[in-house]
Design a protein around this motif. Structure first.
Motif, PDB file in Angstrom:
ATOM      1  N   GLN A   1     -44.099   9.023  29.602  1.00 45.99           N
ATOM      2  CA  GLN A   1     -42.830   9.615  29.173  1.00 45.99           C
ATOM      3  C   GLN A   1     -41.729   8.560  29.016  1.00 45.99           C
ATOM      4  OE1 GLN A   1     -41.823  12.854  31.808  1.00 45.99           O
ATOM      5  NE2 GLN A   1     -43.856  13.762  31.688  1.00 45.99           N
TER       6      GLN A   1
ATOM      7  N   SER B   1     -42.441  14.544  27.659  1.00 50.29           N
ATOM      8  CA  SER B   1     -43.898  14.431  27.566  1.00 50.29           C
ATOM      9  C   SER B   1     -44.261  12.992  27.212  1.00 50.29           C
ATOM     10  CB  SER B   1     -44.444  15.380  26.494  1.00 50.29           C
ATOM     11  OG  SER B   1     -44.063  16.716  26.741  1.00 50.29           O
ATOM     12  N   SER B   2     -45.541  12.721  27.178  1.00 54.71           N
ATOM     13  CA  SER B   2     -46.025  11.413  26.742  1.00 54.71           C
ATOM     14  C   SER B   2     -45.512  11.120  25.331  1.00 54.71           C
ATOM     15  CB  SER B   2     -47.556  11.405  26.746  1.00 54.71           C
ATOM     16  OG  SER B   2     -48.051  10.221  26.163  1.00 54.71           O
TER      17      SER B   2
ATOM     18  N   GLU C   1     -42.974  13.113  20.750  1.00 58.02           N
ATOM     19  CA  GLU C   1     -43.709  13.488  21.956  1.00 58.02           C
ATOM     20  C   GLU C   1     -45.056  14.120  21.586  1.00 58.02           C
ATOM     21  OE1 GLU C   1     -39.946  14.435  24.930  1.00 58.02           O
ATOM     22  OE2 GLU C   1     -40.860  16.071  23.810  1.00 58.02           O
TER      23      GLU C   1
ATOM     24  N   THR D   1     -48.567  16.179  23.579  1.00 56.51           N
ATOM     25  CA  THR D   1     -49.225  16.697  24.779  1.00 56.51           C
ATOM     26  C   THR D   1     -50.633  17.135  24.422  1.00 56.51           C
ATOM     27  OG1 THR D   1     -48.527  18.978  24.397  1.00 56.51           O
ATOM     28  CG2 THR D   1     -47.026  17.552  25.656  1.00 56.51           C
TER      29      THR D   1
ATOM     30  N   CYS E   1     -42.603  20.044  21.931  1.00 59.40           N
ATOM     31  CA  CYS E   1     -42.412  18.590  21.861  1.00 59.40           C
ATOM     32  C   CYS E   1     -41.223  18.289  20.951  1.00 59.40           C
ATOM     33  CB  CYS E   1     -43.671  17.896  21.336  1.00 59.40           C
ATOM     34  SG  CYS E   1     -45.079  17.987  22.469  1.00 59.40           S
TER      35      CYS E   1
ATOM     36  N   PRO F   1     -47.411  19.825  19.903  1.00 52.44           N
ATOM     37  CA  PRO F   1     -47.347  18.360  19.838  1.00 52.44           C
ATOM     38  C   PRO F   1     -47.215  17.836  18.408  1.00 52.44           C
ATOM     39  CG  PRO F   1     -49.593  19.086  20.209  1.00 52.44           C
ATOM     40  CD  PRO F   1     -48.738  20.313  20.311  1.00 52.44           C
TER      41      PRO F   1
END
Length: 649
Positions: free
Chosen positions: A310, A331-332, A348, A350, A357, A376
């Motif tokens: 993140q 999120s990642s 972002e 997920t 996202c 995502p």
């Protein structure tokens, strides 16, 4: 006296057989005999073979203008050079009888190759009509009074020398030395040294330098040394004697060159040409945690990074340190694209297909949410040179971002695709035209608004990666590694050549009509964009880590390859031009060439004998462009921080 049998033969009214006829013409050419010529003329039979045939035509052809035609003109000129044979008088009379502007030009050209024709030209005051060609003719044929009267200031000769071929230039140099009153330096270099020096060979440059040294024109000689290739300039340093430049930087470069061995410089050029790695590994950035994506800034040596934890950031590649860090994500961060001006956009991602996202713009330590998506993001790319971008989403939508950050949502069904069972796995753009290629289960090419499908096709495979190589052509790769070239034919994309390789990165080299492929272990291949023939390949990757992303900088100078083990390798592609640069006259170089040399000097496997030469070349370029650039900060000039360095996001 003629032999008895020959005398009997000459009384025959019919010409003898071909072999005998040729022998009779050859005999007359060796030793002219009036009775033999009378018989040969009476028979009106030219010799069947050369060289006797050409000479016999000069004797027998009554029409001088026909004899002066293109087919027999050379034979006529050869005959005219025979000053102690009747044939020469015949040929000269027929030349004068057939004189025309075209024949005069041809005769003068022939006289430059065979000086035996010069007396005829001098006697009849024949010379080329064009003034530039005329002064060359006068000078090369020794008619110095005519030359001086026509070109007292040497301006016409200067023009002639600039347009002459190498052989003619050598002849002109010899003739100019013999005259003793010409300004040879001005003729050699002209009024625009920057234009002339790249055209001059080493012999001309050496001659010019010696002329300047003989006249004691040391600043002019030093300027010339700085204009030629260093491999030549090093050999001229012995001409200076005790003279040195006045400025401190100039003295430093001057003394550096004077200490260098000229022959070592030549060996270095040969060694560098043999070494030529095309793509040079520069450095490795070790991150603490997986890096999902990277993106070069279009206007500075900066690299934007998308991290799993993140977080996103920006690395200064010249200093090897993190200069910006953003932990504002929910999120990642799966995707990042640097848009220039100190700004980047991050998307972002997920594993949960329903989790919301965001698209976020980061700049100057702050951030702004540009779009929220109910799922995502699956792709992100720059789509124009002014900072517009495009993204794909798991919900089957295309997001078109404007330079000001506004985002337009375009559903896939607008492109004839099926959003309820499909989504864009990747999106790529042709920056000049703004066209987009959307990779779902099939490929669709659309305009910059995603409002019209221009072409579609799958190339017979599920496409995982694509890159535009022109507005109507792409190179694509399947997930299994099949690579194809697709050309637009109407509204269809037609497959072209095929190559194999497990492709994890696919980029087009700007201005090169080539593509860079990176396989899953980090091996780099350069392919022709049309035929897919291999142009260059690196050594096979020696790591068990898998490539997660591979991207070129906008101008194609650098390549970044990210791995799932948390590091990114940086490569300098500017060394591709090194073979032509190391022997190029410095006067033909540009500031960006300094970056090529700087990158080559950091190469880990650079031959030791080449380091000194590249150092000289680097310092000469830096001294040359000292007033034109801010050394080391622009993308073209940046030297990446070499070696390995850790960066914690």
């Amino acid at each position: 006296d003629l032999p008895p049998l020959t005398s009997v033969l000459l009384r025959s009214p019919a010409p003898p057989p071909a072999g005998v006829l040729t022998a009779l013409w050859a005999s007359w050419l060796r030793s002219p005999d009036e009775r033999l010529l009378t018989a040969l003329s009476a028979w009106q039979a030219p010799a069947p073979r050369e060289p006797e045939r050409g000479a016999s035509l000069v004797v027998l052809e009554p029409d001088a203008s026909r004899l002066a035609g293109a087919a027999t003109r050379d034979a006529l000129f050869r005959a005219a050079t025979r000053t102690r044979h009747p044939l020469g008088d015949m040929a000269r009379r027929k030349i004068l009888a057939a004189l025309s502007p075209e024949l005069v030009e041809a005769l003068c050209d022939a006289a430059l190759s065979d000086l035996a024709l010069v007396p005829l030209c001098v006697e009849k005051r024949l010379a080329p009509k064009d003034p530039v060609r005329r002064v060359v003719f006068f000078l090369l044929t020794g008619q110095l009074d005519q030359y001086r009267g026509m070109d007292p200031d040497g301006r016409l000769l200067e023009l002639a020398y600039a347009s002459a071929d190498r052989e003619t230039r050598t002849l002109l140099q010899r003739a100019m030395r013999a005259t003793g009153g010409l300004d040879l330096v001005r003729v050699l270099v002209g009024r625009d040294r920057r234009t002339r020096i790249p055209e001059m060979d080493e012999a001309e440059l050496t001659y010019l330098a010696r002329q300047l040294a003989a006249r004691g024109e040391w600043p002019q000689l030093w300027s010339t040394v700085q204009d030629v290739a260093p491999s030549i300039g090093l050999g001229l340093m012995g001409l200076f004697g005790d003279w040195v430049p006045r400025d401190e930087d100039g003295r430093r470069v001057f003394e550096m060159m004077r200490r260098a061995d000229p022959e070592s410089g030549r060996r270095s050029v040969r060694g560098l040409t043999d070494w030529w790695p095309a793509i040079s590994h520069s450095s490795r950035i070790q991150f603490h945690g997986r890096v999902n994506d990277v993106s070069f800034a279009p206007d500075a040596p900066l690299l934007a990074i998308a991290g799993t934890h993140q977080v996103a950031g920006v690395v200064d590649l010249t200093q090897g340190r993190l200069i910006e860090r953003y932990d504002c994500f929910n999120s990642s961060v799966g995707y990042v694209v640097h848009t220039g001006g100190g700004s980047f956009v991050a998307g972002e991602r997920t594993n949960n297909g329903q989790a919301p996202c965001r698209l976020v713009r980061c700049a100057g330590g702050g951030n702004k949410v540009l779009h929220r998506e109910p799922g995502p993001l699956t792709a992100l790319t720059l789509r124009t040179t002014d900072g517009a971008f495009a993204a794909g989403t798991r919900k089957g939508r295309i997001l078109l971002g404007a330079p000001d950050g506004t985002v337009e949502v375009v559903p896939l069904q607008k492109l004839g695709l099926h959003p309820w069972r499909d989504w864009p796995r990747a999106v790529t753009a042709h920056l000049e035209s703004g066209r987009l290629a959307v990779l779902a289960r099939e490929l669709a090419v659309t305009d910059g608004t995603a409002g019209e499908v221009l072409a579609r096709g799958d190339g017979g495979m599920i496409i995982g990666r694509a890159v535009f190589t022109g507005p109507d052509s792409l190179v694509v790769a399947s997930k299994r590694g099949t690579v194809q070239q697709l050309g637009r034919d109407g509204r269809r994309l037609v497959p072209g050549a095929v190559n194999a390789g497990m492709v994890r990165g696919l980029e087009a080299l700007p201005g090169r009509d080539e593509v860079v492929l990176v396989d899953e272990r980090g091996q780099i291949l350069v392919l022709d964009a049309r035929s897919l023939e291999q142009q260059w390949t690196s050594e096979p990757g020696k790591t068990w880590a898998s490539v997660t992303s591979a991207h070129l900088s906008p101008k194609g100078e650098f390549l970044a390859i990210g791995y799932d083990e948390g590091y990114t390798d940086l490569y300098d592609l500017r060394t591709w031009t090194l073979p032509s640069l190391i022997s190029r006259p410095l006067v033909a170089c540009v500031p960006a060439d300094l970056g090529v040399v700087a990158g080559a000097r950091t190469a880990r496997d650079l031959p030791a004998q080449a380091r000194e030469y590249l150092g000289i070349l680097h310092d000469l370029l830096e001294y040359r462009f000292r007033f034109d650039i801010e050394i080391g900060r622009t993308g073209d000039l940046a030297a990446l921080s070499a070696g390995e360095y850790d960066i914690s996001l």
